[in-house]
Design a protein around this motif. Structure first.
Motif, short mmCIF file in Angstrom:
data_model
loop_
_atom_site.label_atom_id
_atom_site.label_comp_id
_atom_site.label_asym_id
_atom_site.label_seq_id
_atom_site.Cartn_x
_atom_site.Cartn_y
_atom_site.Cartn_z
N THR A 267 0.82 -1.22 0.00
CA THR A 267 0.00 0.00 0.00
C THR A 267 0.85 1.27 0.00
OG1 THR A 267 -1.62 -1.25 1.29
CG2 THR A 267 -1.93 1.13 1.19
N GLY B 167 -4.21 2.39 -2.65
CA GLY B 167 -4.85 1.65 -1.56
C GLY B 167 -5.63 0.51 -2.18
N ILE C 264 2.85 2.67 3.15
CA ILE C 264 2.14 2.98 4.40
C ILE C 264 1.35 1.76 4.89
CG2 ILE C 264 1.92 5.50 4.19
CD1 ILE C 264 -0.88 4.98 3.01
N PHE C 265 0.91 1.89 6.15
CA PHE C 265 0.05 0.87 6.79
C PHE C 265 0.73 -0.51 6.86
CE2 PHE C 265 -3.67 3.29 4.64
CZ PHE C 265 -3.82 4.14 5.72
N THR D 236 1.89 -3.60 8.40
CA THR D 236 1.77 -4.36 9.66
C THR D 236 3.12 -5.00 9.98
OG1 THR D 236 -0.54 -4.75 9.21
CG2 THR D 236 0.50 -6.22 10.81
N LYS E 148 -3.17 3.56 15.67
CA LYS E 148 -4.49 3.22 15.12
C LYS E 148 -5.50 2.93 16.22
CE LYS E 148 -2.25 -1.06 13.80
NZ LYS E 148 -2.07 -1.55 15.14
N MET F 250 2.40 -0.90 13.38
CA MET F 250 2.21 -0.51 11.98
C MET F 250 3.14 0.66 11.65
SD MET F 250 -1.19 1.01 10.26
CE MET F 250 -2.19 -0.39 9.85
N VAL G 96 -11.29 -3.39 6.64
CA VAL G 96 -10.42 -2.56 5.79
C VAL G 96 -9.19 -3.33 5.28
CG1 VAL G 96 -9.00 -0.46 5.71
CG2 VAL G 96 -11.15 -0.45 6.98
N TYR G 97 -8.48 -4.03 6.20
CA TYR G 97 -7.23 -4.66 5.74
C TYR G 97 -7.51 -5.85 4.81
CZ TYR G 97 -7.93 -7.71 9.89
OH TYR G 97 -8.44 -8.54 10.85
N THR H 107 -10.87 -3.80 1.36
CA THR H 107 -12.05 -3.37 2.13
C THR H 107 -13.27 -4.24 1.79
OG1 THR H 107 -12.77 -1.84 0.40
CG2 THR H 107 -11.24 -0.96 2.05
N ILE I 134 -14.43 -3.66 -1.67
CA ILE I 134 -13.62 -4.34 -2.70
C ILE I 134 -13.96 -5.84 -2.74
CG2 ILE I 134 -11.23 -4.99 -3.33
CD1 ILE I 134 -12.07 -2.06 -4.10
C1 LIG Z 1 -5.11 -2.64 10.29
C2 LIG Z 1 -4.58 -2.52 8.91
C3 LIG Z 1 -3.48 -3.27 8.52
C4 LIG Z 1 -2.95 -3.14 7.25
N1 LIG Z 1 -1.82 -3.85 6.92
C5 LIG Z 1 -1.24 -3.66 5.72
C6 LIG Z 1 0.01 -4.30 5.40
O1 LIG Z 1 0.57 -5.06 6.20
N2 LIG Z 1 0.59 -4.04 4.21
C7 LIG Z 1 0.01 -3.21 3.30
O2 LIG Z 1 0.58 -3.04 2.22
N3 LIG Z 1 -1.18 -2.59 3.55
C8 LIG Z 1 -1.81 -2.79 4.74
N4 LIG Z 1 -2.99 -2.16 5.04
C9 LIG Z 1 -3.60 -1.27 4.05
C10 LIG Z 1 -4.93 -1.78 3.49
O3 LIG Z 1 -4.73 -2.87 2.64
C11 LIG Z 1 -5.63 -0.58 2.82
O4 LIG Z 1 -5.95 0.34 3.85
C12 LIG Z 1 -6.88 -0.99 2.08
O5 LIG Z 1 -6.57 -1.78 0.97
C13 LIG Z 1 -7.70 0.23 1.62
O6 LIG Z 1 -6.91 1.21 1.00
P1 LIG Z 1 -7.03 2.73 1.47
O7 LIG Z 1 -6.90 2.76 2.94
O8 LIG Z 1 -6.10 3.55 0.67
O9 LIG Z 1 -8.53 3.14 1.14
P2 LIG Z 1 -9.10 3.64 -0.28
O10 LIG Z 1 -8.72 2.69 -1.34
O11 LIG Z 1 -8.76 5.06 -0.46
O12 LIG Z 1 -10.66 3.50 -0.02
C14 LIG Z 1 -11.44 4.51 0.64
C15 LIG Z 1 -12.89 4.05 0.57
O13 LIG Z 1 -13.32 3.98 -0.81
C16 LIG Z 1 -13.79 2.67 -1.10
N5 LIG Z 1 -13.43 2.28 -2.45
C17 LIG Z 1 -12.21 2.38 -3.06
N6 LIG Z 1 -12.26 1.88 -4.29
C18 LIG Z 1 -13.54 1.43 -4.49
C19 LIG Z 1 -14.21 0.78 -5.55
N7 LIG Z 1 -13.61 0.47 -6.68
N8 LIG Z 1 -15.52 0.46 -5.36
C20 LIG Z 1 -16.16 0.75 -4.20
N9 LIG Z 1 -15.57 1.36 -3.16
C21 LIG Z 1 -14.27 1.69 -3.30
C22 LIG Z 1 -13.10 1.76 -0.08
O14 LIG Z 1 -13.81 0.56 0.11
C23 LIG Z 1 -13.10 2.65 1.16
O15 LIG Z 1 -14.34 2.58 1.80
C24 LIG Z 1 -3.55 -2.27 6.31
C25 LIG Z 1 -4.68 -1.53 6.70
C26 LIG Z 1 -5.19 -1.64 7.97
C27 LIG Z 1 -6.39 -0.83 8.36
#
Ligand SMILES: Cc1cc2nc3c(=O)[nH]c(=O)nc-3n(C[C@H](O)[C@H](O)[C@H](O)COP(=O)(O)OP(=O)(O)OC[C@H]3O[C@@H](n4cnc5c(N)ncnc54)[C@H](O)[C@@H]3O)c2cc1C
Length: 379
Positions: A126, A131, A155-156, A158, A201, A209, A361-362, A365, A368
């Motif tokens: 990420t 994301g 970012i994010f 783990t 968080k 994280m 979310v992780y 979402t 997705i």
């Molecule tokens: C506790 C935790 C642990 C994590 N660990 C890791 C890790 O170890 N390594 C790593 O790389 N990442 C990690 N992540 C990141 C995680 O995979 C992302 O946060 C997640 O994929 C969502 O990306 P974003 O936060 O940028 O949200 P965004 O993609 O910006 O989404 C924002 C909102 O828009 C919605 N949305 C986006 N696109 C669409 C679509 N096409 N259709 C409908 N809705 C949509 C999403 O569902 C969400 O509600 C972690 C996240 C958390 C919270």
């Protein structure tokens, strides 16, 4: 393959292990956002980090369904969801891609110490602009002689602050778009690997994280995972496994919450009768039970498909989506059933809710996961 009797025994052993040994003060660790190192060491000594890994790399070589039973038991006995989340990231996002795509040299170099828990793993894909749209990542890799040089930030991540080994995805040929994405096994001591900052968080606070920086980070060619351009396939494969298994321990948590709530509803008296006699309370308990059993059914089906060597990408998305949403709702129900006491920190239900919310979310979402399922339905 293990028999059903053996699977149940393993689950019971894990419950016993967790209830007897994982007795750290989680409320305190959660407040201080501290990693449960003691718990990590005890889990490693039990062999938890190597449950699905072949014996030749020091693992227990449990089949998929048996691993699920074990993780369920762990989730029932251990209330530190942050620790279990760290372990899940370590197994599914680091060990498993190495096991599946690594060379024999890479497997022998990293898997035995990952399995022993001596080194901690994670994965970093990420970025701020990537994301859900994960293949839009901007971190680049450039080949220079016997090295790759990585530049970008993640970012994010783990386990980011404590990991010794991170599977980093970067693009070798941005002109090729997602077909240029490649995986690299980055050790924390490689020059140019920087833990930029710890990220705080709301839940899973014992899991660490981080935001990471790759500043001309040099990686030996031997640390590329898979072929050049194979990153998308590696990521997608590891997501299938991760989404399917990562919430197996949440099934244990949901079972524990249900048992606790049933007991409370039988014992707590209001209006001269146990609150469980009020249909509005018993309905909540019935819904918790239904959610648990349906979520479990999806999880076991996923485990069975993987055991049969089948592809289960849609089932992984359904399992992840349904367990995460069910876990959150059952936490809300548990809080409500316990009234004002449920709202107190000391009852540990508010923490469970904060922990559960992250699961929507992780690993992609809930939105997705719905999109993936819709695509499989031809929509
Ligand atoms: C506790 C935790 C642990 C994590 N660990 C890791 C890790 O170890 N390594 C790593 O790389 N990442 C990690 N992540 C990141 C995680 O995979 C992302 O946060 C997640 O994929 C969502 O990306 P974003 O936060 O940028 O949200 P965004 O993609 O910006 O989404 C924002 C909102 O828009 C919605 N949305 C986006 N696109 C669409 C679509 N096409 N259709 C409908 N809705 C949509 C999403 O569902 C969400 O509600 C972690 C996240 C958390 C919270």
């Amino acid at each position: 393959m293990f028999s059903f009797k053996e699977q149940v025994e393993i689950k019971e052993k894990l419950i016993e292990f967790a209830q007897k040994s994982l007795i750290e003060d989680i409320t305190k660790l959660d407040l201080q956002e501290e990693f449960n190192l003691e718990g990590w060491r005890k889990c490693a000594a039990w062999g938890i980090m190597g449950m699905p890994i072949p014996q030749e790399y020091g693992g227990k070589e449990l089949d998929s369904l048996t691993t699920i039973y074990a993780l369920e038991g762990l989730g029932y006995g251990c209330k530190d969801n942050g620790l279990l989340f760290s372990i899940a990231a370590h197994i599914w996002a680091c060990e498993f891609p190495i096991l599946t795509f690594g060379t024999q040299e890479q497997k022998l170099k990293y898997l035995p110490s990952l399995v022993k828990g001596e080194i901690i793993g994670g994965h970093a894909v990420t970025e701020t602009e990537a994301g859900s749209d994960v293949y839009n990542l901007k971190t680049t890799a450039t080949r220079k002689g016997d090295r790759y040089v990585l530049n970008g930030s993640k970012i994010f991540v783990t386990n980011g602050t404590i990991a010794n080994l991170i599977l980093v995805f970067a693009n070798l040929e941005p002109a090729l778009g997602k077909r240029g994405i490649t995986g690299f096994l980055v050790e924390k001591d490689f020059p140019g690997f920087i833990v930029k900052k710890k990220m705080s968080k709301m839940g899973l606070r014992t899991a660490q994280m981080a935001e990471l920086l790759l500043d001309n980070c040099e990686i030996p060619v031997s640390n590329r995972l898979g072929k050049e351009g194979a990153g998308m396939a590696i990521f997608s494969h590891s997501m299938e496994w991760e989404r399917g298994f990562i919430l197996a321990s949440a099934i244990g948590s949901m079972e524990r919450l249900l048992d606790q709530c049933v007991q409370y509803a039988k014992q707590r008296q209001q209006f001269q009768q146990p609150i469980g006699k009020f249909q509005q309370i018993s309905s909540k308990l019935v819904d918790m039970k239904l959610r648990l059993e349906t979520a479990r059914g999806l999880l076991y089906k996923f485990g069975w498909l993987k055991q049969m060597g089948k592809s289960a990408f849609m089932e992984a998305a359904m399992t992840k989506l349904y367990i995460s949403e069910s876990w959150v709702q059952s936490c809300l129900d548990a809080l409500q059933i316990h009234g004002g006491y449920g709202y107190l920190t000391e009852l540990e239900l508010e923490r469970e809710l904060r922990d559960a919310l992250g699961s929507r979310v992780y690993s992609g979402t809930s939105e997705i996961q719905r999109q993936i399922i819709a695509q499989f339905m031809g929509l």
